[in-house]
Motif scaffolding. Sequence first.
Motif, PDB file in Angstrom:
ATOM      1  N   ALA A  75       0.994 -32.563 -37.713  1.00 20.95           N
ATOM      2  CA  ALA A  75       0.686 -33.971 -37.441  1.00 20.95           C
ATOM      3  C   ALA A  75      -0.330 -34.077 -36.306  1.00 20.95           C
ATOM      4  O   ALA A  75      -0.906 -33.085 -35.857  1.00 20.95           O
ATOM      5  CB  ALA A  75       1.958 -34.740 -37.120  1.00 20.95           C
ATOM      6  N   THR A  76      -0.546 -35.306 -35.854  1.00 14.39           N
ATOM      7  CA  THR A  76      -1.538 -35.549 -34.816  1.00 14.39           C
ATOM      8  C   THR A  76      -0.961 -36.446 -33.724  1.00 14.39           C
ATOM      9  O   THR A  76       0.040 -37.150 -33.939  1.00 14.39           O
ATOM     10  CB  THR A  76      -2.779 -36.237 -35.386  1.00 14.39           C
ATOM     11  OG1 THR A  76      -2.406 -37.543 -35.870  1.00 14.39           O
ATOM     12  CG2 THR A  76      -3.401 -35.409 -36.512  1.00 14.39           C
ATOM     13  N   ALA A  77      -1.615 -36.441 -32.572  1.00 15.83           N
ATOM     14  CA  ALA A  77      -1.204 -37.321 -31.481  1.00 15.83           C
ATOM     15  C   ALA A  77      -1.321 -38.795 -31.861  1.00 15.83           C
ATOM     16  O   ALA A  77      -0.389 -39.575 -31.614  1.00 15.83           O
ATOM     17  CB  ALA A  77      -2.025 -37.002 -30.235  1.00 15.83           C
ATOM     18  N   PRO A  78      -2.427 -39.236 -32.466  1.00 20.29           N
ATOM     19  CA  PRO A  78      -2.497 -40.651 -32.861  1.00 20.29           C
ATOM     20  C   PRO A  78      -1.397 -41.055 -33.837  1.00 20.29           C
ATOM     21  O   PRO A  78      -0.911 -42.194 -33.798  1.00 20.29           O
ATOM     22  CB  PRO A  78      -3.889 -40.770 -33.503  1.00 20.29           C
ATOM     23  CG  PRO A  78      -4.698 -39.696 -32.863  1.00 20.29           C
ATOM     24  CD  PRO A  78      -3.744 -38.561 -32.663  1.00 20.29           C
ATOM     25  N   SER A  79      -0.959 -40.140 -34.703  1.00 17.77           N
ATOM     26  CA  SER A  79       0.066 -40.503 -35.680  1.00 17.77           C
ATOM     27  C   SER A  79       1.410 -40.762 -35.014  1.00 17.77           C
ATOM     28  O   SER A  79       2.145 -41.674 -35.427  1.00 17.77           O
ATOM     29  CB  SER A  79       0.198 -39.409 -36.746  1.00 17.77           C
ATOM     30  OG  SER A  79       0.784 -38.220 -36.219  1.00 17.77           O
ATOM     31  N   ILE A  80       1.774 -39.988 -33.997  1.00 10.48           N
ATOM     32  CA  ILE A  80       3.062 -40.202 -33.335  1.00 10.48           C
ATOM     33  C   ILE A  80       3.015 -41.469 -32.486  1.00 10.48           C
ATOM     34  O   ILE A  80       4.018 -42.185 -32.361  1.00 10.48           O
ATOM     35  CB  ILE A  80       3.486 -38.974 -32.480  1.00 10.48           C
ATOM     36  CG1 ILE A  80       4.955 -39.086 -32.032  1.00 10.48           C
ATOM     37  CG2 ILE A  80       2.591 -38.770 -31.289  1.00 10.48           C
ATOM     38  CD1 ILE A  80       5.962 -38.883 -33.120  1.00 10.48           C
TER      39      ILE A  80
END
Length: 223
Positions: free
Chosen positions: A43-48
């Motif tokens: 996953a990615t930081a923006p997604s969390i």
Amino acid sequence: MSLFRVTADTNFNGPHQPTQIAEGGVPPSEADAAMIMIHGRGATAPSIIQLANEFETDKKLTLRAPQASGNTWYPYSFMAPSEQNQPGLSSGLQKIYDIVQDLKNEGFSEENIYFLGFSQGACLASEFVARHPAKYGGLIALSGGMIGVGDAVNPDDYEGDLQETPIFMGCSDVDPHIPKERVNESEKVFTGLNASVTKKLYPGMGHHVNEDEIKHIQEMLNS
């Protein structure tokens, strides 16, 4: 303690040290509290950070979400021997430590810093809080547990006082990545460190976040 304790080390250079830190929520000057959000494998930081849109709370949060190099904090299962997950594991813990220090320098007390992680991120956040006990705003571990030395979590490896920090642990009872036994072991360690732990094992749930978990997060933020 037999487990190392991450400290301020300006010479530390791991795979996650150069990565970006996504920001969200309100500016720090307008925030009541800060939340460090740790994403899962792939996953990615923006997604969390987007998960915070699900919270219904009057508390104004500033959000920080570090990005894992290659979208993975460590290469193997969190239950593999910890040396197999180096240097990613140490690098990820150091990344969290440095964000905490940045927030403290911006005026946030530990009591106003929350940690939230999903899957690999929940494991990393749980391990960090257990290794650095203090009175935090709270820990939210979604589908994750403590890492320990990988194949075992020994309560004798941890010491200190979480001063009744609220901790919520939510996970499926049949999660393919997170055995419920490790969630139970993590609860035991956190309780021994004087945390106030709420644990929910959801029958047959997949590897995701459900509405009941969101409700518990909101209750923690609004308490």
